[in-house]
Design a protein around this motif. Structure first.
Motif, short mmCIF file in Angstrom:
data_model
loop_
_atom_site.label_atom_id
_atom_site.label_comp_id
_atom_site.label_asym_id
_atom_site.label_seq_id
_atom_site.Cartn_x
_atom_site.Cartn_y
_atom_site.Cartn_z
N GLU B 52 0.84 -1.20 0.00
CA GLU B 52 0.00 0.00 0.00
C GLU B 52 0.87 1.25 0.00
O GLU B 52 1.74 1.38 0.87
N GLU B 53 0.67 2.11 -0.96
CA GLU B 53 1.38 3.40 -1.02
C GLU B 53 2.89 3.25 -1.14
O GLU B 53 3.62 4.14 -0.71
N GLY B 56 2.45 5.46 -4.25
CA GLY B 56 1.42 6.45 -3.88
C GLY B 56 0.97 7.24 -5.09
O GLY B 56 1.72 7.40 -6.05
N GLY B 57 -0.26 7.70 -5.02
CA GLY B 57 -0.79 8.52 -6.10
C GLY B 57 -1.32 7.74 -7.29
O GLY B 57 -1.66 8.33 -8.31
N TYR B 67 4.02 9.32 -1.99
CA TYR B 67 4.47 8.89 -0.65
C TYR B 67 5.84 8.18 -0.74
O TYR B 67 6.75 8.50 -0.01
N ASP B 88 1.64 -0.39 -6.39
CA ASP B 88 0.69 0.04 -5.37
C ASP B 88 -0.50 -0.91 -5.41
O ASP B 88 -1.06 -1.16 -6.48
N THR B 89 -0.88 -1.40 -4.25
CA THR B 89 -1.97 -2.37 -4.19
C THR B 89 -3.19 -1.74 -3.51
O THR B 89 -3.06 -0.73 -2.82
#
Lengths: 323, 358
Positions: B52-53, B56-57, B67, B88-89
């Protein structure tokens, strides 16, 4: 008039209290008075209030890491909330929980939750208790668009449908799972369509419109009380602040927040509507604004003056044995 | 090019750097980890990052790589390697770990990020029933070369669900390697080894250490697992400390040195495999042991190490073993309580004086 004046004033007061509380939290965080990770819900007030305004203390809600608004809408004392968020011993959880873990069991507020997807299975449990005990109470879980993609959430939805639990799944779709687009994280086009696939009525509403959101949730709540099982409500909304307070929000488009604050502010939309319809007078709401400003000011003053927990006595309390 | 370090010699971090050779820079723990991952990704196209992140974006109108991980450890990787390798998941921890384990079985070397290691709860089956067991359960025919990164520990006022030290839980699981670097130099070398390792590695970064700096070789080097470091050497008391507790152990040793008490500070660096030989050899000399760990006391790493020494080094002991841990509670939010919760220099000093009978 389709709504009682008292109802409208309560709705406005609750939404405005959330707004002022969150904006003050941001200020106090930046000023160093609020420690830790804090996630503000300003912009999303209408959904919290629409979901909670008809609930009693015996109806249960489960919240998220972005939970201050749900607390206030469910009737938690803003002074005790501020003390908790400031880590004081007279806070709602004696300063042990903080912003991400704030709870008020007496008010039916089962807890904010720092684990995404942590809440829905627990709220199923509250709904199961209500169903088994025949209390006629309902349970509401607040979820984000991010939480929708957790296995825990999907398992809870399926089980709620299988057991026909009185559980209203509310999805606050603010377009962002932290700093990732909600659309990116969702494999299908519509969260509401996906949720309908679990075998429950699913509706998508404009979460910036208090009245549209309230009417949808009212139907779902009544269905749950009548033994009709769970419902999914996706409310599209806008997060005015970052994922966390202090988030530089580089992932958001230029002027996105500025435009949303101008055009998609649920409080402004509420005020404009009730004035236009002649349901409330601006003066009545302005008077409430003044009361809330004083209330929040007092909450901050009391919070800053409140004692810190004493490690000698408080660190090892609320445990069954000490090592 | 990697430079493997020889086992068993007591040497300081600085002499290791001389062995590696080449230029050095002052790097933060965060930068050292970023260097390690970036260089391994350049070297080996099968290394991917997912979580996750981690960039990011994704799917947003603003900046990509907004991030680079919530603590910025993977910042800049997506612009260099693309979203195909820096993924990114959705917020789906079980699916993240499962995808990493399955990909590891099928030709990739994934680095999966759990962000806050507290999120292990959501994904634990994929870790302990799946990834950890494949090699043994399938008769040695399956390889699972994956790294699971997560941030651990208190100190950020992040409350009970973002501050846990859960290393003892994963250390308990057969089939997992558990790495807990206490400084930037170790963070880089251990991350390189973790990525190149053929087994699932749990890589735990303490969130208060990301800005801690020290001298780090610019060249890529691997620190073998199961080899302790000795940041201070002495003959009076052995202090074994884990992760950020090494910082406090060193500070305590320096204070005691001024009083003429010398401490052998041992940083195991990896808690599974554990360099129990180094600990036992030290206790043979000192006869006194203090173990410092931020985890909860019951069934924890401190009691585990104390148990090993009680069993294998009993006759070397001149005093009862002392452990310094957090109390047996979740991490409290209030700063006044969190500060009292985490072991500190004073508590280490008190324990050392206690085993010395001073």
């Amino acid at each position: 008039m389709p709504y009682h004046e008292d109802f409208l004033l309560r709705a406005y007061r609750s939404m405005k209290t959330i707004r002022e509380f969150e904006e003050r939290c941001i200020k106090e965080f930046m000023g160093g008075n609020v420690p830790g990770f804090v996630h503000a819900s300003n912009g999303q007030e209408a959904i919290a209030v629409a979901a909670c305004i008809d609930l009693s203390n015996s109806d249960i809600i489960g919240s998220t890491h972005r939970g201050h608004g749900h607390c206030i809408a469910k009737g938690c004392d803003v002074g005790d909330m501020m003390k908790e968020i400031m880590g004081r011993s007279s806070g709602l959880c004696k300063g042990k929980g903080g912003s991400m873990h704030i709870a008020d069991i007496d008010k039916g507020m089962l807890g904010a939750n720092a684990i995404v997807g942590g809440g829905p299975p627990l709220v199923n449990g509250a709904a199961l208790a209500a169903k088994t005990l025949g209390t006629n109470h309902v349970a509401v879980s607040f979820n984000g668009d991010g939480s929708a993609n957790q296995g825990t959430t999907m398992e809870a939805m399926n089980m709620a449908a299988v057991l026909q639990l009185p559980h209203i799944f509310i999805y606050e779709n603010n377009g962002y799972a932290e700093g990732t687009s909600a659309n990116y994280g969702l494999g299908c086009d519509s969260l509401t369509d996906r949720n309908a696939g679990f075998g429950m009525p699913a509706e998508c509403v404009d979460g910036n419109d208090f009245f549209a959101t309230y009417e949808a949730i009212k139907v779902a709540t009544q269905r749950a009380r009548d033994g009709g099982g769970p419902t999914s409500i996706e409310a599209k909304c806008v997060r005015f602040d970052g994922h966390f307070i202090g988030d530089p929000q580089l992932y958001r488009g230029e002027n996105e927040v500025k435009n949303a604050r101008k055009d998609q502010d649920c409080l402004k939309i509420f005020r404009d509507r009730v004035i236009k319809e002649g349901w409330l007078k601006a003066a009545a709401m302005n008077a409430i604004d003044k009361e809330i400003a004083l209330e929040i000011e007092k909450a901050v003053e009391d919070g800053l003056a409140a004692p810190h927990p004493d490690p000698a006595t408080d660190l090892m309390s609320d445990v069954y044995c000490s090592y | 090019m990697s430079t493997a370090l020889t086992k068993g010699t007591k040497m300081t971090t600085n002499s290791n750097i001389a062995k590696i050779g080449g230029t050095t820079s002052i790097k933060s723990y965060r930068e050292a980890l970023n260097d390690a991952i970036r260089e391994e990704m350049r070297r080996d196209p099968t290394v991917i990052v997912l979580g996750e992140e981690v960039s990011g974006g994704a799917g947003c109108d603003g900046q990509d790589d907004a991030y680079g991980g919530v603590f910025g450890v993977t910042k800049g990787l997506m612009p260099e390697f693309g979203r195909e390798r820096v993924i990114d998941t959705p917020i789906s921890e079980a699916a993240i770990i499962g995808a990493a384990a399955g990909a590891a079985n099928n030709g990739l070397r994934p680095i999966a990020e759990l962000m806050f290691f507290d999120f292990i709860g959501v994904s634990f089956d994929q870790i302990f029933n799946q990834a950890a067991k494949f090699r043994y359960m399938f008769g040695g025919k399956s390889k699972t070369p994956m790294v699971i990164r997560g941030t651990v520990g208190a100190g950020w006022r992040a409350g009970a669900q973002h501050s846990s030290m859960l290393h003892s839980i994963v250390t308990h699981i057969a089939g997992l390697k558990v790495v807990m670097p206490s400084n930037a130099y170790d963070a880089k070398g251990l991350m390189v080894q973790a990525i190149r390792d053929e087994d699932p590695v749990i890589f735990l970064e303490h969130k208060v250490m990301y800005n801690n700096e020290c001298e780090v070789p610019d060249e890529q080097y691997a620190i073998p697992f199961g080899e302790a470091a000795f940041p201070r050497q002495g003959k009076d008391v052995t202090i074994v400390a884990i992760s950020n507790m090494v910082t406090h152990a060193i500070a305590a040793a320096d204070i005691l040195a001024e009083e003429g008490i010398t401490c052998d500070v041992i940083d195991p660096r990896t808690v599974s495999p554990l360099d129990d030989e180094a600990i036992l050899e030290s206790v043979e000399v000192t006869g006194r042991l203090v173990v410092v760990d931020e985890g909860n006391p019951r069934c924890g790493l401190a009691s585990d190490i104390a148990g090993i020494v009680a069993e294998k080094g009993f006759y070397s002991l001149k005093a009862p073993i002392r452990t310094v841990t957090a109390p047996h509670t979740p991490v409290p939010f209030a700063p006044a309580l969190e500060d009292a919760y985490v072991p500190n220099v004073d508590k280490v000093l008190a324990a050392v004086r206690d085993v010395l009978g001073a």
